[in-house]
Write a protein that holds these residues in place. Structure first.
Motif, PDB file in Angstrom:
ATOM      1  N   ILE A   1      -1.063   2.629  -4.939  1.00 54.53           N
ATOM      2  CA  ILE A   1      -0.904   1.218  -5.301  1.00 54.53           C
ATOM      3  C   ILE A   1      -1.377   0.356  -4.133  1.00 54.53           C
ATOM      4  CG2 ILE A   1       1.017   1.811  -6.837  1.00 54.53           C
ATOM      5  CD1 ILE A   1       1.820  -0.453  -3.972  1.00 54.53           C
ATOM      6  N   ALA A   2      -2.023  -0.758  -4.494  1.00 51.89           N
ATOM      7  CA  ALA A   2      -2.541  -1.692  -3.498  1.00 51.89           C
ATOM      8  C   ALA A   2      -2.270  -3.108  -3.974  1.00 51.89           C
ATOM      9  CB  ALA A   2      -4.037  -1.483  -3.291  1.00 51.89           C
ATOM     10  N   ASN A   3      -1.775  -3.937  -3.069  1.00 54.77           N
ATOM     11  CA  ASN A   3      -1.541  -5.343  -3.369  1.00 54.77           C
ATOM     12  C   ASN A   3      -2.804  -5.959  -3.974  1.00 54.77           C
ATOM     13  OD1 ASN A   3      -1.571  -8.353  -2.569  1.00 54.77           O
ATOM     14  ND2 ASN A   3       0.558  -7.772  -2.182  1.00 54.77           N
ATOM     15  N   THR A   4      -2.615  -6.864  -4.951  1.00 55.57           N
ATOM     16  CA  THR A   4      -3.774  -7.454  -5.634  1.00 55.57           C
ATOM     17  C   THR A   4      -4.663  -8.246  -4.679  1.00 55.57           C
ATOM     18  OG1 THR A   4      -2.373  -9.337  -6.263  1.00 55.57           O
ATOM     19  CG2 THR A   4      -2.634  -7.565  -7.869  1.00 55.57           C
ATOM     20  N   ARG A   5      -4.133  -8.655  -3.529  1.00 55.70           N
ATOM     21  CA  ARG A   5      -4.927  -9.411  -2.558  1.00 55.70           C
ATOM     22  C   ARG A   5      -5.513  -8.528  -1.460  1.00 55.70           C
ATOM     23  NH1 ARG A   5      -1.261 -12.171   0.258  1.00 55.70           N
ATOM     24  NH2 ARG A   5      -2.943 -13.161   1.450  1.00 55.70           N
ATOM     25  N   LEU A   6      -5.160  -7.248  -1.470  1.00 58.37           N
ATOM     26  CA  LEU A   6      -5.614  -6.342  -0.418  1.00 58.37           C
ATOM     27  C   LEU A   6      -7.003  -5.809  -0.770  1.00 58.37           C
ATOM     28  CD1 LEU A   6      -4.564  -5.115   2.256  1.00 58.37           C
ATOM     29  CD2 LEU A   6      -3.797  -3.127   0.925  1.00 58.37           C
TER      30      LEU A   6
ATOM     31  N   GLY B   1       2.941  -7.403  -8.280  1.00 57.06           N
ATOM     32  CA  GLY B   1       1.809  -7.981  -7.567  1.00 57.06           C
ATOM     33  C   GLY B   1       0.872  -6.955  -6.967  1.00 57.06           C
ATOM     34  N   TYR B   2       0.605  -5.858  -7.662  1.00 51.34           N
ATOM     35  CA  TYR B   2      -0.255  -4.801  -7.149  1.00 51.34           C
ATOM     36  C   TYR B   2      -1.111  -4.252  -8.289  1.00 51.34           C
ATOM     37  CZ  TYR B   2       3.248  -1.811  -9.383  1.00 51.34           C
ATOM     38  OH  TYR B   2       4.076  -1.230 -10.293  1.00 51.34           O
ATOM     39  N   ARG B   3      -2.068  -3.401  -7.919  1.00 50.50           N
ATOM     40  CA  ARG B   3      -2.848  -2.668  -8.904  1.00 50.50           C
ATOM     41  C   ARG B   3      -2.660  -1.174  -8.641  1.00 50.50           C
ATOM     42  NH1 ARG B   3      -5.900  -4.676  -4.852  1.00 50.50           N
ATOM     43  NH2 ARG B   3      -7.640  -3.454  -3.989  1.00 50.50           N
ATOM     44  N   THR B   4      -2.729  -0.375  -9.691  1.00 50.49           N
ATOM     45  CA  THR B   4      -2.542   1.067  -9.576  1.00 50.49           C
ATOM     46  C   THR B   4      -3.896   1.747  -9.651  1.00 50.49           C
ATOM     47  OG1 THR B   4      -0.400   0.876 -10.703  1.00 50.49           O
ATOM     48  CG2 THR B   4      -1.345   3.074 -10.506  1.00 50.49           C
ATOM     49  N   LEU B   5      -4.255   2.430  -8.592  1.00 47.96           N
ATOM     50  CA  LEU B   5      -5.510   3.171  -8.530  1.00 47.96           C
ATOM     51  C   LEU B   5      -5.213   4.656  -8.719  1.00 47.96           C
ATOM     52  CD1 LEU B   5      -6.841   1.421  -5.305  1.00 47.96           C
ATOM     53  CD2 LEU B   5      -7.276   0.741  -7.675  1.00 47.96           C
TER      54      LEU B   5
ATOM     55  N   LEU C   1       0.870  -1.176   0.000  1.00 50.87           N
ATOM     56  CA  LEU C   1       0.000   0.000   0.000  1.00 50.87           C
ATOM     57  C   LEU C   1       0.903   1.220   0.000  1.00 50.87           C
ATOM     58  CD1 LEU C   1      -2.943   1.109   0.228  1.00 50.87           C
ATOM     59  CD2 LEU C   1      -2.568   1.215   2.708  1.00 50.87           C
ATOM     60  N   GLN C   2       0.724   2.085  -0.989  1.00 50.22           N
ATOM     61  CA  GLN C   2       1.608   3.234  -1.088  1.00 50.22           C
ATOM     62  C   GLN C   2       0.914   4.372  -1.811  1.00 50.22           C
ATOM     63  OE1 GLN C   2       4.774   2.954   0.221  1.00 50.22           O
ATOM     64  NE2 GLN C   2       5.156   5.127  -0.053  1.00 50.22           N
ATOM     65  N   ALA C   3       1.000   5.554  -1.245  1.00 52.07           N
ATOM     66  CA  ALA C   3       0.553   6.774  -1.908  1.00 52.07           C
ATOM     67  C   ALA C   3       1.588   7.870  -1.697  1.00 52.07           C
ATOM     68  CB  ALA C   3      -0.801   7.219  -1.379  1.00 52.07           C
ATOM     69  N   ARG C   4       2.114   7.937  -0.474  1.00 49.51           N
ATOM     70  CA  ARG C   4       3.084   8.973  -0.153  1.00 49.51           C
ATOM     71  C   ARG C   4       4.320   8.843  -1.029  1.00 49.51           C
ATOM     72  NH1 ARG C   4       4.189  12.965   2.926  1.00 49.51           N
ATOM     73  NH2 ARG C   4       6.302  13.342   3.685  1.00 49.51           N
TER      74      ARG C   4
END
Length: 652
Positions: free
Chosen positions: A618-623, A352-356, A331-334
């Motif tokens: 970004i958030a892990n695909t399983r999160l 292994g993440y998706r970009t929102l 999980l990352q935004a900063r």
């Protein structure tokens, strides 16, 4: 401070609740109001497996004994969220060791807090009674405990008020400015172990919204822990070895070092946040573990947070996007900006993440702040002339910047309230924000800056070149790119821009002392003001506002430092701020807000470039339970905090 026993049979104050006021826009009842308690019955609690061994060994009591008698039952269904499961480690990255403080921001456990629709709700508190915006009775949850298992009671509020805020050794400047109305503090009355009353002689409408801030005033402290470092409770001979151990000069320095609930860098300091820091300050990695006594549960009885651990690594800001693509963050935004989006999208499968893509909630994503308190008299006079500020704004090609840096996805606008705010005004958004170099040149000529040197740069009356030094914290590459484009169009009208990135603290100190000519920062933190939002961003009351830091110092220190506003516009904004604080209803507060925003639109105190900028998350695909769309704002919202990351969970 006075003490009294709460009368449980006394009738509650009646009237519209603050929640109804904020949600429906109705006028606050003249007699009283309240932030209502959560009425949902608490389900049978479920023990997190992460803590089962400690419970079995007797190191921890079972979850039913750890929760308050009335925990906050989270209504996930109302937010369209899934019920989660316990377990997992959430990995994130910070660019500096001291950024561990952002876990207090993201955890967002507050006495009262903004919900996902930006309504003010009780959180740590069970209930708040409000009478005439003047008397606030805070009701704690019976049986609530600090992270070390010690009871959280009104003694923790009394300790802060009497032994910290009003102790001249710990607080030489006296209580927080927030706690004073017309210079007078409240009468603070302990009613019981779970109720405390703050009563001012005049309204203090800033009080509750301040408690919901990203960096709130912590008006309570873990008294049981801090008393052992306080000279009123410990003999000098007992404090002496502690002073040597921590290498501090006196007990006050020691107390203040261990007492900072925002820095989150003292693992021994009990907390009410969802995770507890286990690492010492200045670590190159922080591991946080779930707070066994956290006060929130879901409707199935699972104690929150769902995630057991947070692993916060420290990395240079420029390396964070590449680390994400290597799968080192969940999980990352900063530290991420829209310019990172192509790299992030390309690395999704391997990382292994998706970009929102969320939206920034600042009134301007990139804003120039002419410092009206700049130390150079000639430049200060120029910066204070509205014609000069308008000229600089008109000489910026916002469309080119938007297309070049944001693919046209941001909104070209002056620093102004966003469309989601009830105070949005298209005229304010467009004020002096169109690209018009001819009009800009005419204004500069009108100012007497019609002489130029050999390369076309205008000259001041004293012969110096018109060179504007723009300084930033150097944390966002997009700022340097934007200033390169601004420099090109300013050059066309005879103004030279010199861009200089600095360390954040160096920039702030330079601005506060009048040594920074034009800091580059976001616009107002709160681009979503409503009548109940304190207008601190638009009034000269905070030194952190780079438009007038010394005026802000003067207000915050009650005249002990800084300078009083000495322009008609600055003085009027300060008067309006005080009017907002005295206003009897929301309509009056709304009128104040509109006049303040109109003053800003006409005077261009902050030169905004774009707002509603896309913000990658970004958030892990399983999160799960991570919003696909959201507002990323400091206040209101505490960045990720309003989205309640304690409700995020990993699916199998």
């Amino acid at each position: 401070m006075t003490r009294d026993r709460e009368n449980p049979s006394a009738p509650r104050a009646r009237g519209l609740s603050r929640r109804q006021t904020l949600a429906a826009g109705a006028a606050l009842a003249a007699a009283a109001g309240a932030l209502p308690r959560i009425l949902r019955a608490a389900p049978a609690p479920v023990e997190p497996p992460f803590l089962a061994a400690r419970v079995a060994s007797g190191a921890l009591p079972p979850v039913a004994a750890r929760l308050p008698e009335e925990p906050l039952v989270v209504d996930l269904a109302a937010k369209g969220r899934a019920f989660g499961r316990h377990g997992g480690t959430l990995r994130t990255l910070f660019s500096r060791a001291r950024d561990i403080r952002y876990m207090v921001v993201y955890g967002y456990a507050r006495l009262v807090g903004w919900d996902h629709e930006y309504n003010l709700r009780p959180d740590i508190l069970r209930e708040v009674d409000v009478e005439d915006e003047r008397v606030f009775t805070l009701h704690l949850r019976k049986g609530h405990k600090w992270s070390d298992g010690h009871p959280f009671t009104t003694e923790d509020f009394r300790y802060w008020w009497e032994d910290v805020a009003n102790n001249p050794h710990l607080s030489p400047s006296g209580p927080l400015e927030l706690m004073l109305v017309d210079g007078a503090p409240p009468q603070v009355t302990v009613l019981s172990e779970t109720a405390i009353r703050y009563e001012w002689r005049a309204p203090n409408p800033r009080f509750l919204p301040a408690l919901a801030q990203a960096r709130p005033p912590f008006i309570y402290r873990p008294a049981h822990y801090l008393k052992r470092y306080h000279a009123d409770y410990v003999a000098p001979e007992q404090l002496a070895p502690l002073l040597r151990e921590y290498r501090t000069r006196n007990w006050a320095q020691l107390h203040n070092r261990l007492d900072d609930m925002y820095k989150f860098d003292n693992p021994a300091l009990p907390t009410l946040q969802p995770w507890v820091n286990t690492m010492e300050r200045n670590s190159d990695r922080y591991v946080l573990e779930r707070n066994p006594y956290f006060h929130r549960v879901d409707a199935h009885g699972l104690q929150l947070p769902y995630v057991d651990r947070v692993d916060a690594g420290i990395a240079a800001a420029g390396l964070i996007p590449s680390k994400i693509t290597l799968g080192e963050a969940d999980l990352q935004a900063r530290t991420l900006s829209f310019s990172d989006a192509p790299v992030l999208k390309k690395g999704e499968r391997t990382g292994g993440y998706r970009t929102l893509i969320w939206r920034s909630g600042a009134a301007s994503e990139i804003a120039l702040h002419p410092n009206l308190n700049y130390e150079d008299p000639a430049f200060r006079a120029l910066l204070r002339d509205v014609r000069f500020r308008r000229a600089l704004s008109l000489a910026i090609d916002r469309r080119t910047i938007n297309r070049s840096l944001y693919f046209g996805l941001a909104r070209e606008a002056a620093t102004s309230a966003l469309p989601a705010s009830p105070f949005y005004d298209e005229a304010h958004a467009r004020a002096f924000a169109q690209y018009d170099p001819a009009a800009a040149s005419a204004l500069l000529d009108e100012l007497g800056l019609d002489r130029r040197d050999g390369d076309g740069t205008r000259l001041l009356p004293d012969g110096r070149r018109l060179e504007i030094v723009v300084e930033s914290a150097g944390e966002r590459p997009v700022e340097a790119d934007a200033m390169e484009l601004v420099a090109e169009t300013w050059r066309e009208v005879g103004v030279r821009l010199i861009y200089r990135p600095l360390d954040r603290d160096i920039l702030r100190n330079a601005a506060y002392q009048g040594r920074s000519m034009m800091p580059l920062w976001y616009g107002w933190n709160n681009g979503l003001p409503n009548p109940d939002t304190p207008p601190t961003d638009v009034a000269p009351v905070d030194q952190a506002n780079f438009c007038w830091p010394m005026w802000g110092q003067h207000f915050q220190t009650r005249g002990r430092s800084g300078q009083a506003p000495d322009t008609p516009e600055g003085q009027r904004l300060l008067e309006l701020f005080k009017e907002w604080n005295r206003a009897a209803d929301r309509d009056a507060r709304a009128r104040v807000w509109r006049e303040m925003l109109d003053i800003h639109a006409r005077n261009v105190f902050s030169i905004g470039i774009v707002n509603m900028a896309p913000q990658p998350v970004i958030a892990n695909t399983r999160l799960r339970n991570v919003p696909a769309e959201g507002i990323y704002a400091w206040d209101p919202g505490a960045q990720l905090g309003v989205h309640r990351i304690d409700e995020f969970f990993y699916e199998p």
